[in-house]
Design a protein around this motif. Structure first.
Motif, mmCIF file in Angstrom:
data_model
loop_
_atom_site.group_PDB
_atom_site.id
_atom_site.type_symbol
_atom_site.label_atom_id
_atom_site.label_comp_id
_atom_site.label_asym_id
_atom_site.label_seq_id
_atom_site.Cartn_x
_atom_site.Cartn_y
_atom_site.Cartn_z
ATOM 1 N N GLY A 180 65.638 27.012 78.783
ATOM 2 C CA GLY A 180 64.963 28.126 79.455
ATOM 3 C C GLY A 180 64.859 29.373 78.584
ATOM 4 O O GLY A 180 64.171 30.321 78.939
ATOM 5 N N VAL A 181 65.544 29.371 77.441
ATOM 6 C CA VAL A 181 65.476 30.522 76.525
ATOM 7 C C VAL A 181 64.739 30.057 75.272
ATOM 8 O O VAL A 181 64.926 28.919 74.834
ATOM 9 C CB VAL A 181 66.890 31.027 76.155
ATOM 10 N N VAL A 182 63.893 30.913 74.731
ATOM 11 C CA VAL A 182 63.122 30.516 73.542
ATOM 12 C C VAL A 182 63.214 31.579 72.455
ATOM 13 O O VAL A 182 63.571 32.731 72.710
ATOM 14 C CB VAL A 182 61.617 30.302 73.881
ATOM 15 N N GLN A 183 62.887 31.149 71.241
ATOM 16 C CA GLN A 183 62.607 32.111 70.163
ATOM 17 C C GLN A 183 61.137 32.478 70.331
ATOM 18 O O GLN A 183 60.280 31.598 70.362
ATOM 19 C CB GLN A 183 62.819 31.459 68.796
ATOM 20 N N HIS A 184 60.868 33.774 70.437
ATOM 21 C CA HIS A 184 59.504 34.214 70.681
ATOM 22 C C HIS A 184 58.757 34.539 69.390
ATOM 23 O O HIS A 184 59.369 34.878 68.386
ATOM 24 C CB HIS A 184 59.515 35.499 71.529
ATOM 25 N N THR A 185 57.434 34.487 69.481
ATOM 26 C CA THR A 185 56.600 35.147 68.486
ATOM 27 C C THR A 185 56.528 36.613 68.923
ATOM 28 O O THR A 185 56.926 36.942 70.058
ATOM 29 C CB THR A 185 55.173 34.573 68.470
ATOM 30 N N VAL A 186 56.016 37.480 68.075
ATOM 31 C CA VAL A 186 55.910 38.888 68.467
ATOM 32 C C VAL A 186 55.021 39.020 69.712
ATOM 33 O O VAL A 186 55.335 39.785 70.630
ATOM 34 C CB VAL A 186 55.375 39.750 67.289
ATOM 35 N N ASP A 187 53.959 38.216 69.761
ATOM 36 C CA ASP A 187 53.044 38.301 70.910
ATOM 37 C C ASP A 187 53.697 37.834 72.206
ATOM 38 O O ASP A 187 53.586 38.495 73.237
ATOM 39 C CB ASP A 187 51.788 37.439 70.672
ATOM 40 N N THR A 188 54.364 36.674 72.155
ATOM 41 C CA THR A 188 54.952 36.170 73.408
ATOM 42 C C THR A 188 56.157 37.026 73.814
ATOM 43 O O THR A 188 56.487 37.120 74.991
ATOM 44 C CB THR A 188 55.342 34.674 73.337
ATOM 45 N N LEU A 189 56.788 37.660 72.832
ATOM 46 C CA LEU A 189 57.883 38.583 73.148
ATOM 47 C C LEU A 189 57.362 39.725 74.027
ATOM 48 O O LEU A 189 57.960 40.081 75.047
ATOM 49 C CB LEU A 189 58.468 39.164 71.845
ATOM 50 N N ALA A 190 56.227 40.272 73.636
ATOM 51 C CA ALA A 190 55.655 41.387 74.392
ATOM 52 C C ALA A 190 55.267 40.928 75.803
ATOM 53 O O ALA A 190 55.488 41.646 76.791
ATOM 54 C CB ALA A 190 54.446 41.953 73.655
ATOM 55 N N THR A 191 54.737 39.705 75.893
ATOM 56 C CA THR A 191 54.352 39.174 77.208
ATOM 57 C C THR A 191 55.577 38.983 78.094
ATOM 58 O O THR A 191 55.562 39.324 79.285
ATOM 59 C CB THR A 191 53.626 37.811 77.034
ATOM 60 N N GLU A 192 56.643 38.440 77.504
ATOM 61 C CA GLU A 192 57.872 38.213 78.268
ATOM 62 C C GLU A 192 58.490 39.559 78.690
ATOM 63 O O GLU A 192 59.007 39.696 79.806
ATOM 64 C CB GLU A 192 58.863 37.398 77.424
ATOM 65 N N ALA A 193 58.419 40.541 77.812
ATOM 66 C CA ALA A 193 58.950 41.867 78.154
ATOM 67 C C ALA A 193 58.205 42.432 79.359
ATOM 68 O O ALA A 193 58.806 42.997 80.278
ATOM 69 C CB ALA A 193 58.832 42.810 76.955
ATOM 70 N N LYS A 194 56.890 42.240 79.361
ATOM 71 C CA LYS A 194 56.076 42.721 80.496
ATOM 72 C C LYS A 194 56.466 42.002 81.779
ATOM 73 O O LYS A 194 56.571 42.615 82.841
ATOM 74 C CB LYS A 194 54.592 42.449 80.230
ATOM 75 N N ARG A 195 56.672 40.691 81.676
ATOM 76 C CA ARG A 195 57.048 39.910 82.857
ATOM 77 C C ARG A 195 58.380 40.409 83.424
ATOM 78 O O ARG A 195 58.512 40.658 84.624
ATOM 79 C CB ARG A 195 57.167 38.420 82.489
ATOM 80 N N LEU A 196 59.366 40.589 82.543
ATOM 81 C CA LEU A 196 60.690 41.033 82.995
ATOM 82 C C LEU A 196 60.611 42.436 83.582
ATOM 83 O O LEU A 196 61.248 42.755 84.587
ATOM 84 C CB LEU A 196 61.690 40.982 81.832
#
Ligand code: PBG
Length: 341
Positions: free
Chosen positions: A63-79
């Motif tokens: 359930g935890v991943v290493q993000h790309t910079v783009d998906t990191l930003a998306t996940e930050a928005k989701r959280l």
């Protein structure tokens, strides 16, 4: 009539009955609950890796991943949308960019710095952005500091300027809070002085103050791809799990050096330490429910041996009950969905 005869009217005044009476309905239990876990208590750890084209799963942290910079930003928005108030960022350089001094840690264009900037851009001030400040993800030997070539030991004092430089670059990239996790003596003072010298008085420090040399960091090392050279360990600089009083000494030193918040790590195996620290200091107290604590729950749940979400909620509630104001947990997103934003 016997005093314990259930028909004895005096029995209803027994303390045991009073306790039971208040457990009768969910609403009663809710009303008298001593500990109220809220989404506001949570910080989500996130990983961002250089050179990835798409997110990479971490086998030992389902359930935890290493993000790309783009998906990191998306996940930050989701959280952020779920109401999680804090994120802590860890970075992985490209393997070929690791070196003896961990220079990618303080490169202004390093992966953590780019990740911080992207998250800041995505969520603005709606989330507290915490940067883990350490060298181990960036050194080729995997230690948290520079290794002295003669002794083979980590050179505490030579490491401090690199932590200071790392903190400055993280603050410049948008971090609200710097979280030194390397357990070098004097790291908080060195970072505070550097921030103040750079006119960054507003940047706060969350000190990993009582950080134990724990076997529960195993999955994290997979998450950040760190192997300590020669099968070494961190017992020379992290705390001995057998010691409780020593934690208070570490916490006092970090507060004296300028820590704005202090942290105990791991969490569940150190609830006594969390309670001690909470009772002794006035600053916010954090606790890190670490990778191994998360993995144990996920692994048992996967086998159907325990109810994973229920155990997670129980454990994180226990960490709060022990006295933590801030809880770093890989369950932050899941819990936010349950607890509501
Ligand atoms: C060091 C660091 C570690 C963790 C956070 N920061 C690993 C270590 O000390 O070996 C562990 C976190 C976890 O296990 O979830 N940069």
């Amino acid at each position: 009539m016997s005093p314990i005869d259930p028909s004895n009217p005096a029995l209803s005044a027994f303390p045991a009955r009073r306790l039971r009476r208040l457990r009768r309905t969910p609403a009663l239990r809710r009303l008298v609950a001593e500990t109220r876990l809220s989404v506001d208590d949570l910080v989500a750890p996130l990983f961002v890796a250089d050179g990835l084209l798409e997110p990479h799963p971490i086998a030992s942290l389902p359930g935890v991943v290493q993000h790309t910079v783009d998906t990191l930003a998306t996940e930050a928005k989701r959280l952020c949308g779920l109401g999680v108030p804090g994120l802590i960022l860890f970075g992985l350089p490209r393997p070929e960019d690791k070196d003896a001094i961990g220079s990618q840690a303080f490169d202004p264009d390093g992966i953590v710095q780019r990740g911080l900037a992207a998250v800041r851009e995505a969520v603005g001030d709606a989330v507290v952005l915490i940067a883990d400040c350490c060298l181990d993800e960036f050194t080729d030997h995997g230690h948290c500091g520079i290794v002295d070539p003669v002794t083979g030991e980590v050179d505490n004092d030579a490491t401090l300027p690199l932590y200071a430089q790392t903190a400055l670059s993280q603050a410049a990239a948008g971090a609200d809070v710097i979280a030194p996790s390397g357990m070098m003596d004097g790291q908080v003072a060195a970072i505070r002085a550097a921030l103040d010298g750079d006119d960054r008085d507003e940047t706060a420090i969350l000190a990993y103050a009582a950080k134990y040399a724990s076997a529960l960091y195993g999955p994290f090392r997979e998450a950040v791809d760190v192997t300590i050279a020669g099968g070494g360990d961190r017992r020379g600089y992290q705390q001995d799990p057998r010691n409780r009083r020593e934690a208070m000494a570490e916490v006092s030193l970090d507060i004296a050096e300028g820590a704005d918040m202090v942290m105990v790590k791991p969490a569940l195996t150190y609830l006594d330490v969390i309670a001690d620290v909470r009772a002794a200091v006035d600053v916010p107290v954090g606790a890190y429910h670490v990778s191994g604590e998360y993995a144990l729950i996920q692994a048992a749940a996967e086998r159907g041996w325990i109810d994973g979400p229920a155990v997670a909620l129980e454990q994180i509630t226990a960490v709060k009950r022990a006295g933590a104001d801030i809880i770093l947990t890989y369950f932050a997103g899941d819990l936010a969905e349950v607890l509501g934003g």
